[in-house]
Write a protein that holds these residues in place. Sequence first.
Motif, PDB file in Angstrom:
ATOM      1  N   SER A  79      39.819  44.846 -24.266  1.00 26.06           N
ATOM      2  CA  SER A  79      40.596  45.988 -24.743  1.00 26.06           C
ATOM      3  C   SER A  79      42.025  45.868 -24.217  1.00 26.06           C
ATOM      4  O   SER A  79      42.304  45.111 -23.278  1.00 26.06           O
ATOM      5  CB  SER A  79      39.978  47.291 -24.246  1.00 26.06           C
ATOM      6  N   ASP A 131      42.124  46.604 -20.511  1.00 23.76           N
ATOM      7  CA  ASP A 131      41.579  45.505 -19.707  1.00 23.76           C
ATOM      8  C   ASP A 131      42.505  44.283 -19.720  1.00 23.76           C
ATOM      9  O   ASP A 131      42.605  43.574 -18.718  1.00 23.76           O
ATOM     10  CB  ASP A 131      40.173  45.120 -20.183  1.00 23.76           C
ATOM     11  N   LYS A 142      32.890  43.252 -19.860  1.00 22.13           N
ATOM     12  CA  LYS A 142      33.936  44.141 -20.411  1.00 22.13           C
ATOM     13  C   LYS A 142      34.201  43.799 -21.883  1.00 22.13           C
ATOM     14  O   LYS A 142      34.422  44.686 -22.700  1.00 22.13           O
ATOM     15  CB  LYS A 142      35.236  44.023 -19.611  1.00 22.13           C
ATOM     16  N   TYR A 193      33.688  46.299 -24.964  1.00 20.07           N
ATOM     17  CA  TYR A 193      34.785  46.553 -25.892  1.00 20.07           C
ATOM     18  C   TYR A 193      34.331  46.394 -27.338  1.00 20.07           C
ATOM     19  O   TYR A 193      34.554  47.273 -28.166  1.00 20.07           O
ATOM     20  CB  TYR A 193      35.971  45.633 -25.589  1.00 20.07           C
ATOM     21  N   SER A 236      32.311  49.108 -28.700  1.00 19.20           N
ATOM     22  CA  SER A 236      33.019  50.359 -28.960  1.00 19.20           C
ATOM     23  C   SER A 236      33.718  50.345 -30.322  1.00 19.20           C
ATOM     24  O   SER A 236      34.166  51.390 -30.802  1.00 19.20           O
ATOM     25  CB  SER A 236      34.074  50.611 -27.862  1.00 19.20           C
TER      26      SER A 236
END
Length: 107
Positions: free
Chosen positions: A50, A53, A96, A100, A103
């Motif tokens: 993201s 991140d 992560k 991401y 999402s």
Amino acid sequence: MREEVLKIYDEVVAANPNFERKGKTMPYTSANGYMFSLLNKDGELGVRLSKVDIQSFDQTYGAHPFKSHGATMREYVLIPESLLKDKTQLGAYIQKGYEYVCSLPPK
């Protein structure tokens, strides 16, 4: 070098029950219809993150663009050699990436 990175990548991915490695010649992980990590033909590992991140990653490691087949992969960061040596932290960044893409709207 590529074989060393592949071994690390396989080990880190295998340690996470949320996803599995796919691809024979171009290893990658995907979820929700999106790839989120990829080992290119040059033996470089990229992880999709993201924007938040990526900013955090940039402050710690310097976010360099990741290329595969000559194309710059949007939202991907190139994993530096120093991070390849820290499998726990590398695994956290791949996680992560997984979070991401989960999402995002499904493809």
